[in-house]
Design a protein around this motif. Structure first.
Motif: not given
Length: 608
Positions: A596, A517-520, A534, A537, A580, A532
């Motif tokens: 990530i 997962a990507e931290i937005r 996220c 992905r 999300e 976080s």
């Protein structure tokens, strides 16, 4: 030098296998204590009376300047027999020789019909008594065949067909004159067919091929002939020298032709003679412990004549021939060359393949047997102990952490026990597991077997192969917590022990990636730290899964755990790709936008 051990100038010192430092000291007129000191200087701890391995003796000899020669068991045996004026290799006068029957060994792939073929020849039924229809021990029989107006004798040895019995089958080839290679016409050449063929070639004996099951609709005898040409067996009809005979054991087709081919091959290729007078010599083909009769050995006489009342020694067993029985259980008074008989009266069960000989009196055979037993014990101690060096002392202490599977093998006949042990040591055993055979023997499982199993550091398992334990012995085993397992077919025993060895291994784990997962966005919370925000992905993000944090492709933190996971305001157990979520990484708060999060789990690897 610090010790008083003498130095050799390349003098030869002959030592038997498993000799001790005291034996070495006797040969070179030294004090055993000085050799113990020399070994200590070389970094090995050996006591004066301990059986040494070949390597230890050679190392010490080289250090002291002696040419140490380890005497082979065969040479040792000759030297032992020479003390009693027995020479197995003495030349025999031509006028003492008489023609003897050929000894024929039947070989081939499992289930290609070897025993059925012998049934047809002997008109008896052996297979019915075999577990799973598989021959488990060697049998030897003599049949009489009319040939050129006279009756000729043929001795048959039936060897088992499974590859676990390779050791026994090799022995079958050592005593044989002709090999009958049985190949099923519907199955063709198989791995054990080639194995049997190699044994026959190694023994340098002529081969007769019996192409069996030709009565089956799918049979293709010509294909078998073509396949065997690749292995150097060319049929006579193709211009070769090997006799091929089409047979069908069940309906009895081609049996007379096969016997004729065996006799023709024997007459053409071999001059079979042996002295009929003098003390008997030969080979113990098989042996077992009979409840009522004691040790029973099937022996094949090769020279001389064996008579009831003779004193004989076979390997480490000795005794007086109380009675001799033929293959039908009838008593016989004497047995000449190439005659197989069952002998009663031995004190112990010899191993399959041991040579036997008759001697002048009981005292001689007892002394030979005792010296052989002592020598075997010394050699086995040397092999089992290995070399204890100062450098490996810590390793040996660490080896206490190793897992070991201790076994005691008991079987109905010595050949089966030996073959099972041989097969077990050929298993692919991982380094961190040890397989130890504490004891092996022939006959029912006894109290002493159970007590030995319970007394070992790690309780041993008793394997009963075609033998059982009495109720009393079973009660003792239950009380002592000793496991007894029974088998009647060898492959089953090997497969289960192999599985047990693999089960003793500590489990191996491998990392399996679950998702990333990507931290937005990062939300600060006074209660629970940084949260976080996220987007998943790939894969799936699970609550309580292990995680690591990557920043610009480098691992910033490892050994993290996803301690909470939410979709909007609701708790979630997992969030899939494309969705999300909000999550926290335990007590770890050093997260940034763009990091990530990779999640993974450790799964146990299945062992091959």
């Amino acid at each position: 030098m610090s010790s008083g051990a003498p130095r050799g100038q390349g003098q030869a010192v002959r030592l038997s296998r498993g000799a001790s430092l005291s034996d070495f000291a006797d040969r070179i007129n030294a004090n055993p204590g000085s050799l113990v000191q020399e070994m200590f200087n070389l970094g090995e701890m050996v006591t004066a009376t301990q059986s040494c391995s070949d390597e230890t003796l050679l190392l010490l000899g080289e250090h002291l300047g002696f040419d140490v020669q380890i005497v082979s068991p065969e040479d040792e045996d000759r030297a032992l027999l020479a003390q009693f004026n027995i020479d197995l290799d003495a030349e025999i006068d031509a006028d003492r020789l008489v023609t003897r029957p050929p000894v024929v060994t039947v070989m081939g792939h499992v289930d290609h019909g070897k025993t059925k073929l012998l049934d047809a020849i002997r008109k008896t039924n052996m297979v019915a008594g075999e577990a799973g229809g598989i021959t488990q021990h060697i049998g030897a029989y003599q049949v009489r065949v009319p040939h050129d107006g006279s009756e000729r004798a043929l001795t048959f040895i039936d060897t088992p067909g499974h590859e676990a019995f390779t050791a026994m089958r090799a022995r079958g080839a050592q005593v044989t004159d002709i090999v009958v290679l049985v190949v099923a016409a519907d199955d063709g050449v198989m791995p054990q067919t080639i194995e049997a063929l190699n044994h026959a070639k190694a023994a340098d004996v002529p081969i007769v091929v019996a192409v069996n099951k030709v009565d089956k609709p799918e049979a293709n005898p010509d294909k078998v002939r073509q396949q065997l040409t690749e292995y150097g067996l060319v049929a006579e009809e193709y211009g070769g020298e090997t006799m091929f005979v089409n047979v069908a054991a069940k309906p009895g087709i081609g049996i007379d032709e096969l016997l004729e081919a065996i006799l023709l091959t024997a007459d053409a290729s071999l001059e079979l003679t042996a002295p009929i007078d003098g003390p008997a010599q030969g080979v113990a083909v098989e042996a077992h412990l009979d409840k009522g009769r004691g040790a029973v050995a099937t022996v094949l006489v090769q020279k001389g004549t064996l008579r009831a009342g003779d004193s004989i020694v076979a390997g480490g067993a000795h005794g007086r021939v109380r009675a001799m029985l033929d293959e039908n259980g009838n008593q016989v008074a004497e047995a000449g060359p190439a005659r197989p008989v069952m002998v009663l009266g031995l004190t112990a069960v010899p191993s399959a393949g041991d040579t036997f000989l008759a001697a002048a009196d009981d005292r001689t055979v007892r002394q030979i047997a005792e010296q052989r037993q002592a020598r075997r014990r010394a050699a086995s101690f040397a092999n089992s102990r290995g070399r204890a060096t100062l450098e490996t002392l810590m390793e040996q202490i660490k080896e206490g952490e190793k897992t070991s599977l201790n076994l005691i093998l008991k079987g109905d006949v010595s050949g089966s026990v030996e073959a099972l042990e041989d097969a077990l040591f050929k298993l692919d055993i991982p380094e961190e597991v040890q397989l130890k055979i504490l004891d092996r023997g022939v006959g029912a499982i006894t109290e002493s077997n159970v007590m030995l199993a319970s007394a070992s550091a790690e309780a041993a398992t008793i394997i009963g192969f075609n033998v059982r334990a009495s109720n009393k012995v079973r009660e003792i085993a239950d009380r002592e917590g000793v496991e007894i397992r029974y088998y009647t077919v060898i492959y089953q025993a090997i497969e289960e022990i192999d599985a047990a060895l693999k089960g003793l291994l500590k489990p191996e784990y491998e990392e399996v990636e679950l998702g990333s997962a990507e931290i937005r966005d990062v939300f600060r919370s006074s209660k629970i730290g940084n949260i976080s925000g996220c987007i998943v992905r790939s894969g799936v993000i699970r609550r309580n899964a292990k995680a690591r944090l990557l920043r610009d492709g480098a691992v910033v933190a490892d050994n993290l755990t996803i301690s909470s996971l939410k979709r909007f305001k609701d708790d979630a157990t997992e969030v899939r790709e494309g969705f999300e979520c909000g999550l926290t990484l335990g007590n770890y708060n050093n997260v940034q936008v763009g990091d990530i999060i990779e999640t993974f789990e450790m799964r146990e690897k299945t062992r091959a």
